[in-house]
Structures are given as C-alpha cells and as structure tokens.
Design an enzyme around this catalytic site. Structure first.
Site, PDB file in Angstrom:
ATOM      1  N   LYS A 115       3.525  -6.630 -25.674  1.00 23.29           N
ATOM      2  CA  LYS A 115       2.544  -6.988 -24.635  1.00 23.29           C
ATOM      3  C   LYS A 115       1.539  -5.872 -24.416  1.00 23.29           C
ATOM      4  O   LYS A 115       0.359  -6.124 -24.155  1.00 23.29           O
ATOM      5  CB  LYS A 115       3.249  -7.344 -23.326  1.00 23.29           C
ATOM      6  CG  LYS A 115       3.946  -8.697 -23.409  1.00 23.29           C
ATOM      7  CD  LYS A 115       4.387  -9.189 -22.044  1.00 23.29           C
ATOM      8  CE  LYS A 115       4.958 -10.591 -22.142  1.00 23.29           C
ATOM      9  NZ  LYS A 115       5.565 -11.044 -20.896  1.00 23.29           N
ATOM     10  N   LYS A 196       6.840 -16.293 -34.261  1.00 22.73           N
ATOM     11  CA  LYS A 196       7.492 -17.209 -33.317  1.00 22.73           C
ATOM     12  C   LYS A 196       6.434 -18.016 -32.546  1.00 22.73           C
ATOM     13  O   LYS A 196       5.314 -17.539 -32.337  1.00 22.73           O
ATOM     14  CB  LYS A 196       8.439 -16.459 -32.390  1.00 22.73           C
ATOM     15  CG  LYS A 196       7.767 -15.682 -31.306  1.00 22.73           C
ATOM     16  CD  LYS A 196       8.723 -15.285 -30.197  1.00 22.73           C
ATOM     17  CE  LYS A 196       7.898 -14.650 -29.091  1.00 22.73           C
ATOM     18  NZ  LYS A 196       8.557 -14.298 -27.893  1.00 22.73           N
ATOM     19  N   LYS A 199       2.809 -18.567 -26.499  1.00 22.29           N
ATOM     20  CA  LYS A 199       1.528 -18.991 -25.914  1.00 22.29           C
ATOM     21  C   LYS A 199       0.390 -18.051 -26.281  1.00 22.29           C
ATOM     22  O   LYS A 199      -0.769 -18.380 -26.087  1.00 22.29           O
ATOM     23  CB  LYS A 199       1.641 -19.225 -24.410  1.00 22.29           C
ATOM     24  CG  LYS A 199       2.146 -18.091 -23.611  1.00 22.29           C
ATOM     25  CD  LYS A 199       2.593 -18.589 -22.249  1.00 22.29           C
ATOM     26  CE  LYS A 199       3.762 -17.788 -21.749  1.00 22.29           C
ATOM     27  NZ  LYS A 199       4.675 -18.514 -20.923  1.00 22.29           N
TER      28      LYS A 199
HETATM   29  P1  AMP Z   1       8.463 -17.178 -21.558  1.00 18.03           P
HETATM   30  O1  AMP Z   1       7.526 -18.308 -21.693  1.00 18.03           O
HETATM   31  O2  AMP Z   1       8.170 -16.040 -22.497  1.00 18.03           O
HETATM   32  O3  AMP Z   1       8.673 -16.772 -20.111  1.00 18.03           O
HETATM   33  O4  AMP Z   1       9.869 -17.703 -22.067  1.00 18.03           O
HETATM   34  C1  AMP Z   1      10.674 -18.597 -21.341  1.00 18.03           C
HETATM   35  C2  AMP Z   1      11.941 -18.885 -22.113  1.00 18.03           C
HETATM   36  O5  AMP Z   1      11.642 -19.527 -23.370  1.00 18.03           O
HETATM   37  C3  AMP Z   1      12.744 -17.622 -22.495  1.00 18.03           C
HETATM   38  O6  AMP Z   1      14.131 -17.906 -22.372  1.00 18.03           O
HETATM   39  C4  AMP Z   1      12.377 -17.389 -23.922  1.00 18.03           C
HETATM   40  O7  AMP Z   1      13.382 -16.690 -24.621  1.00 18.03           O
HETATM   41  C5  AMP Z   1      12.230 -18.809 -24.449  1.00 18.03           C
HETATM   42  N1  AMP Z   1      11.317 -18.865 -25.611  1.00 18.03           N
HETATM   43  C6  AMP Z   1      10.004 -18.487 -25.624  1.00 18.03           C
HETATM   44  N2  AMP Z   1       9.463 -18.661 -26.863  1.00 18.03           N
HETATM   45  C7  AMP Z   1      10.452 -19.159 -27.647  1.00 18.03           C
HETATM   46  C8  AMP Z   1      10.522 -19.566 -29.032  1.00 18.03           C
HETATM   47  N3  AMP Z   1       9.466 -19.500 -29.839  1.00 18.03           N
HETATM   48  N4  AMP Z   1      11.716 -20.032 -29.501  1.00 18.03           N
HETATM   49  C9  AMP Z   1      12.790 -20.120 -28.676  1.00 18.03           C
HETATM   50  N5  AMP Z   1      12.792 -19.758 -27.367  1.00 18.03           N
HETATM   51  C10 AMP Z   1      11.646 -19.287 -26.850  1.00 18.03           C
END
Ligand code: AMP
Ligand code: TRP
Length: 325
Positions: A115, A196, A199
C-alpha cells in the site's frame, strides 16, 4: 459448553469483488449457518481511513457493505454485525498493543509495503500500525478463528505473536487465534491471472453487483492460456485454472468433475456456462437493498452489544496493566 468465537471484518472502501466473496464472505455465511460458533462480523471503517477517501462517500460505503453482508446471507439474529467506529474500545486496545509492538515487525508486513508503494503521497502512521488495530479487533472478543483470504494470514501471525507477548508479560488475557482459509483463498485477476484479484486493478475484478451483461463480458474476455484443453494447471495455465476455481467454488463441484464434464469442449463453451453460473450466484447482490434507515437502527443496536463485550475485556486489560478503572 461455550461455542468458539469467530471474528472477521471487511473494510468499506468500495465495491466488493468475487475474491472478497469466495475468499471470505461466503465462508462467513457457512460458518454462521453451521451453528458451531458465535460469530462476530464487523465493518472495519477505522481501518479504511488509512487510505485516501472522500468523507461524502464513507457513510454510503458502510451501508453498501452491510447490504452485501445481508445479501450474502449473514443474519443479524445469528451473528453480531457492527461498525468498528461505533464500538471504539478496539482503538484503545490497539494503542496498548502498539506499546508492545516492535517497529521491525510492522516493517515486514507485505500489505503495508504494497500500500505504501501504491500510494507514496499518503504513507501515514495509521497505515503502518494497521496490524495492531486488526489484532485488537480480534483478541478483544476472544476469537478462536478468523475467516479471511490468504493476504491476511501474515496479519494473523502477527496477532498471535502479540497475544502471546501480552500474555507472557502481563498474565494470560488473550486467545491466540487461527485463520480459516477457503479453497479459493487467493482468487486471481481475470485479466492478469498472475496477480490477485484486487480493487486496485478494477478491470480484473468481477464485482458482486456487476450487471448480468458485465459479468458475461468479463468472463468471456477473461485471459485464458494457449491451448484449448480445460485442465487445471496453476503453474502453466493460470488463467483457466483460476476460472476452474471460480466454477468449482460457485457450484460446489470438484475440479476433477468439471474437467470431466468439459473433456471434449472448448474454452468458449466453458466460459458461456461459467458466465451463467456467476450471473445466477450473484443475483442476491443485485436485487433489492435494505433501506439505509433500517441499517442505521441495526448498527446502533449491535454496536451497544459489541461495546458491552469489549468494555468487560478492557477492564481486565487495564487491571493487568495496573491502570485505574
Ligand atoms: P479487503 O477488501 O482487502 O478488505 O478484503 C476483505 C476480505 O477479502 C479479506 O478477508 C481478504 O483476505 C479477502 N480477499 C481480498 N482479495 C481476495 C482475493 N483476490 N482472493 C481471496 N480473498 C480475497
Ligand atoms: N485487514 C482486513 C482486510 O484488509 C480487514 C480487517 C480489519 C479484519 N480487522 C480485522 C479482518 C479483523 C479480520 C479480523 O481485509
């Protein structure tokens, strides 16, 4: 006997994508419905202040995330759903945890490094100490398990280290939590299957509230590999393997079963079917929304419950530290 406690949270930073759903949210619902746990799922709005944001949008982002929780199948009668900033004891505990956190540990965190790299104009202290707040969210409620995607595993390792350190220094107070990962704990980007789904690369995301036409277009144009065989091989065929993971997670069919079904078919047929499966699976995220006023009432009632749990824990913590309370 008391059921083990599950805690997890998601930041209200924008639209949720399929990685969030298959890596985390879908699992929240399964764990809730198993009846084996006491579940706590919150909106990590304090964490979300560590990246650039527009205050005019924050409230709506929070409501949208609650809507996604409810659309996915979380039930406020079964799980405690609340907003972190409305149960702010976690920030007090985070301060205390900061005082036992070596700076070197924070410097190793890959999410921080990524980040900071992505946004050199706003490398703030909150972004740096983010993992201490996350640890507080978890150990505050005595969580035994934390369902998250793979990218959060390092933060959980950090959480366990801090819990152990506090216990050793001041006496047994916290549980060391374990992650619960899904089979699709790391879903890859549709247009670049080496990265991965995130967003920060919106073009590679299937958003949960994309329209059927958008879903169809994104899946049909998803990067696949040379060759035409529908065969799982994450090393050499990351594109089709990622789509097989999605198909498998959305249908609960094994990859072998799917490979067999498409033995004599091509990518085109497979993608057409997958698009229909995804359109159907994501239908709840496109349909009716709960009115904001109802969500507001729900959140203020649940914040009180969360705060009741956390204030008891903070009393114990302050006693251990020799602070007045
Ligand atoms: P975030 O949007 O980064 O706050 O992520 C929210 C949840 O989604 C967290 O548990 C992340 O580990 C999971 N997550 C985010 N991106 C991925 C991805 N590409 N594959 C699997 N899990 C994800
Ligand atoms: N850091 C998590 C993410 O980016 C969100 C989060 C904050 C969280 N506090 C948590 C997840 C506690 C699980 C438990 O996805």
């Amino acid at each position: 006997m008391k059921k083990p406690i599950i805690v997890s949270g998601i930041q209200p930073t924008g639209r949720l994508h399929l990685g969030n759903y298959l890596g985390a949210l879908k699992n929240f619902v399964a764990l809730q419905n198993s009846g084996k746990y006491n579940c706590i799922f919150f909106i990590a709005d304090y964490h979300s202040l560590t990246i650039n944001f527009d205050p005019k949008e924050k409230q709506q982002q929070i409501y949208n995330l609650v809507n996604a929780y409810l659309s996915a199948g979380l039930d406020p009668k079964k799980s405690l759903l609340f907003t972190q900033s409305q149960a702010p004891d976690c920030t007090e505990l985070a301060w205390i945890l900061n005082t036992i956190t070596p700076i070197g540990e924070l410097e190793r965190m890959t999410q921080y490094k990524d980040k900071a790299q992505e946004n050199k104009q706003n490398i703030n202290a909150g972004l740096f100490t983010y993992p201490a707040l996350m640890a507080a969210d978890i150990i505050m409620y005595d969580a035994a398990f934390v369902p998250v995607g793979e990218d959060q595993v390092q933060h959980l390792e950090f959480t366990r280290t801090l819990a152990r350190k506090f216990n050793n220094k001041f006496g047994k107070t916290f549980i060391e939590p374990q992650p619960i990962l899904t089979k699709t704990a790391r879903l890859m980007s549709l247009n670049d299957p080496e990265k991965k789904m995130s967003k920060s690369i919106p073009n590679g995301c299937l958003f949960l509230n994309d329209s059927p036409a958008e879903i169809e277009k994104k899946i049909k144009t998803a990067v696949t590999d040379s060759g035409s065989e529908i065969k799982y091989d994450a090393q050499n065929k990351p594109g089709i393997s990622n789509l097989l993971d999605i198909y498998s997670a959305l249908t609960e069919k094994s990859v072998a079963e799917i490979e067999n079904k498409y033995k004599d078919k091509n990518y085109g047929q497979f993608k057409t079917d997958l698009a229909q499966i995804a359109i159907k699976a994501l239908e709840p995220f496109r349909s009716k929304k709960i009115p904001d006023s109802k969500i507001k009432t729900l959140l203020s009632a649940s914040a009180k419950k969360a705060q009741k749990l956390s204030s008891a824990k903070m009393k114990e913590v302050k006693n251990k530290l020799g602070l007045p309370n």
